[in-house]
Design an enzyme around this catalytic site. Structure first.
Site, short mmCIF file in Angstrom:
data_model
loop_
_atom_site.label_atom_id
_atom_site.label_comp_id
_atom_site.label_asym_id
_atom_site.label_seq_id
_atom_site.Cartn_x
_atom_site.Cartn_y
_atom_site.Cartn_z
N SER A 132 21.51 28.21 1.30
CA SER A 132 22.47 27.40 2.07
C SER A 132 22.30 27.76 3.54
CB SER A 132 23.90 27.72 1.64
OG SER A 132 24.83 27.21 2.59
N TYR A 146 30.58 33.78 -0.12
CA TYR A 146 29.48 32.88 -0.49
C TYR A 146 28.36 32.98 0.55
CZ TYR A 146 27.21 28.22 -0.76
OH TYR A 146 26.31 27.18 -0.83
N1 LIG Z 1 27.37 21.14 -2.26
C1 LIG Z 1 26.93 21.42 -1.03
O1 LIG Z 1 27.32 20.77 -0.03
C2 LIG Z 1 25.94 22.55 -0.83
C3 LIG Z 1 25.53 22.87 0.48
C4 LIG Z 1 24.58 23.88 0.66
C5 LIG Z 1 24.05 24.53 -0.45
N2 LIG Z 1 24.47 24.19 -1.69
C6 LIG Z 1 23.87 24.91 -2.83
O2 LIG Z 1 23.25 23.95 -3.68
C7 LIG Z 1 23.33 24.40 -5.03
C8 LIG Z 1 23.96 23.30 -5.89
O3 LIG Z 1 25.26 23.10 -5.44
P1 LIG Z 1 26.06 21.80 -5.91
O4 LIG Z 1 27.32 21.79 -5.14
O5 LIG Z 1 25.13 20.61 -5.89
O6 LIG Z 1 26.41 22.19 -7.41
P2 LIG Z 1 26.82 21.24 -8.61
O7 LIG Z 1 26.61 19.80 -8.33
O8 LIG Z 1 28.18 21.70 -8.98
O9 LIG Z 1 25.77 21.63 -9.74
C9 LIG Z 1 25.57 22.94 -10.10
C10 LIG Z 1 24.66 23.01 -11.35
O10 LIG Z 1 24.59 24.39 -11.68
C11 LIG Z 1 25.18 24.62 -12.96
N3 LIG Z 1 25.90 25.89 -12.84
C12 LIG Z 1 26.92 26.17 -11.99
N4 LIG Z 1 27.32 27.43 -12.18
C13 LIG Z 1 26.53 27.96 -13.13
C14 LIG Z 1 26.45 29.22 -13.76
N5 LIG Z 1 27.31 30.21 -13.45
N6 LIG Z 1 25.50 29.43 -14.69
C15 LIG Z 1 24.65 28.43 -15.04
N7 LIG Z 1 24.67 27.21 -14.49
C16 LIG Z 1 25.61 26.98 -13.55
C17 LIG Z 1 26.08 23.40 -13.20
O11 LIG Z 1 26.30 23.13 -14.57
P3 LIG Z 1 27.58 23.75 -15.35
O12 LIG Z 1 28.79 23.46 -14.53
O13 LIG Z 1 27.58 23.09 -16.69
O14 LIG Z 1 27.30 25.20 -15.46
C18 LIG Z 1 25.23 22.31 -12.57
O15 LIG Z 1 24.17 21.95 -13.42
C19 LIG Z 1 24.11 25.71 -5.01
O16 LIG Z 1 23.24 26.80 -4.99
C20 LIG Z 1 24.89 25.62 -3.71
O17 LIG Z 1 25.22 26.90 -3.20
C21 LIG Z 1 25.39 23.23 -1.92
#
Ligand SMILES: NC(=O)c1ccc[n+]([C@@H]2O[C@H](COP(=O)([O-])OP(=O)(O)OC[C@H]3O[C@@H](n4cnc5c(N)ncnc54)[C@H](OP(=O)(O)O)[C@@H]3O)[C@@H](O)[C@H]2O)c1
Length: 254
Positions: A132, A146
């Site tokens: 991130s 985080y």
């Molecule tokens: N959202 C943003 O704006 C943003 C910005 C910068 C970076 N990021 C990074 O991008 C990545 C994805 O974020 P997102 O917001 O797109 O997430 P998301 O849509 O909520 O998807 C997360 C995925 O990871 C799985 N997951 C979550 N926790 C887990 C765990 N403890 N063990 C195994 N699987 C797990 C979820 O499935 P289940 O729920 O079924 O486990 C899902 O498949 C993360 O690393 C986040 O830090 C996100």
């Protein structure tokens, strides 16, 4: 660049960005295992494995599934996030810190450690950690633990890349800024509703909270997945220990 014949694991591959990465790798011809805490009703991945990377046993659980399918060439670690309360450092308990570090750092460490013997024997192993921009631009009010965990993931990724390069395994980091999608849309709607503004104005305020996004838009998951697909392909054969930021210009420094 084709990934035909490559065996891929996407940890956090059941929804959102991870699901887009699964689709990108499938389109390139890879055999894909998706990992999540819960199995979705339907997945385009060849196999779904349930494991929670916050738990120390997650590495062994994923490795058992991977051995069953013959090995792994590509490992993408997407799982992560923040569930801690806002309010700065004094609002964060020991438990909040332990959880954020386990979710955003140790999860990747565990799965990498369990799969590294298989990646070494691949001959063309490629790992991508999703970080991130908060590793360099921590938002102290809502997501301090985080941000610290993602900074540690960044340092760990660089060290692991140097260690595994002689064994033919590349390790890189993709660091998104704000990601477009249902999560950001919902947040923008809530911001707008609380202030009597339009949804578009709510999105504007959301981008302002990141310090402004010069491109004026958040990155769609498809575009971030495209960068991951490039990094795990032979087109990136000389790239290891690198970080690619996908943030529309949000990080203001070099
Ligand atoms: N959202 C943003 O704006 C943003 C910005 C910068 C970076 N990021 C990074 O991008 C990545 C994805 O974020 P997102 O917001 O797109 O997430 P998301 O849509 O909520 O998807 C997360 C995925 O990871 C799985 N997951 C979550 N926790 C887990 C765990 N403890 N063990 C195994 N699987 C797990 C979820 O499935 P289940 O729920 O079924 O486990 C899902 O498949 C993360 O690393 C986040 O830090 C996100």
């Amino acid at each position: 660049m084709s990934l035909t014949g490559r065996r891929a694991v996407v940890v956090g591959g059941t929804r959102g960005l991870g699901e887009a990465v699964v689709d990108r790798l499938l389109a390139a011809g890879a055999h894909v295992i998706a990992v999540g805490r819960t199995a979705p009703a339907a997945s385009r991945a060849h196999q779904v494995v349930t494991a929670d990377v916050v738990q120390p046993r997650a590495g062994d659980e994923v490795a058992a599934a991977v051995r069953g399918s013959g090995g792994v060439d590509v490992l993408v670690h997407v799982a992560g996030g923040s569930s801690s309360p806002g309010g700065g450092h004094s609002a964060l308990t020991e438990e909040h810190w332990q959880h954020e570090l386990a979710w955003n750092l140790l999860g990747a460490v565990r799965v990498d450690r369990a799969l590294s013997p298989l990646l070494r024997s691949s001959g063309a192993g490629a790992v991508v950690h999703v970080g991130s921009i908060q590793a360099r631009m921590p938002l102290w009010d809502g997501t301090l633990a985080y941000a610290a965990a993602k900074a540690a993931l960044r340092a760990y990724s660089k060290g692991l890349a140097n260690e595994l390069a002689p064994a033919g395994v590349r390790v890189n980091t993709v660091s998104p800024g704000g990601i477009a999608g249902p999560g950001a849309d919902g947040l923008a709607r809530r911001i707008a509703a609380a202030r009597g503004l339009s949804e578009q104005e709510g999105m504007g305020l959301l981008m302002e909270s990141l310090g402004g996004v010069p491109q004026g838009r958040l990155a769609p998951v498809r575009e971030i997945a495209e960068v991951v697909g490039f990094l795990v392909s032979d087109a990136a054969a000389s790239i290891t220990g690198a970080e690619i930021t996908v943030d529309g210009g949000t990080v203001p420094t070099v």
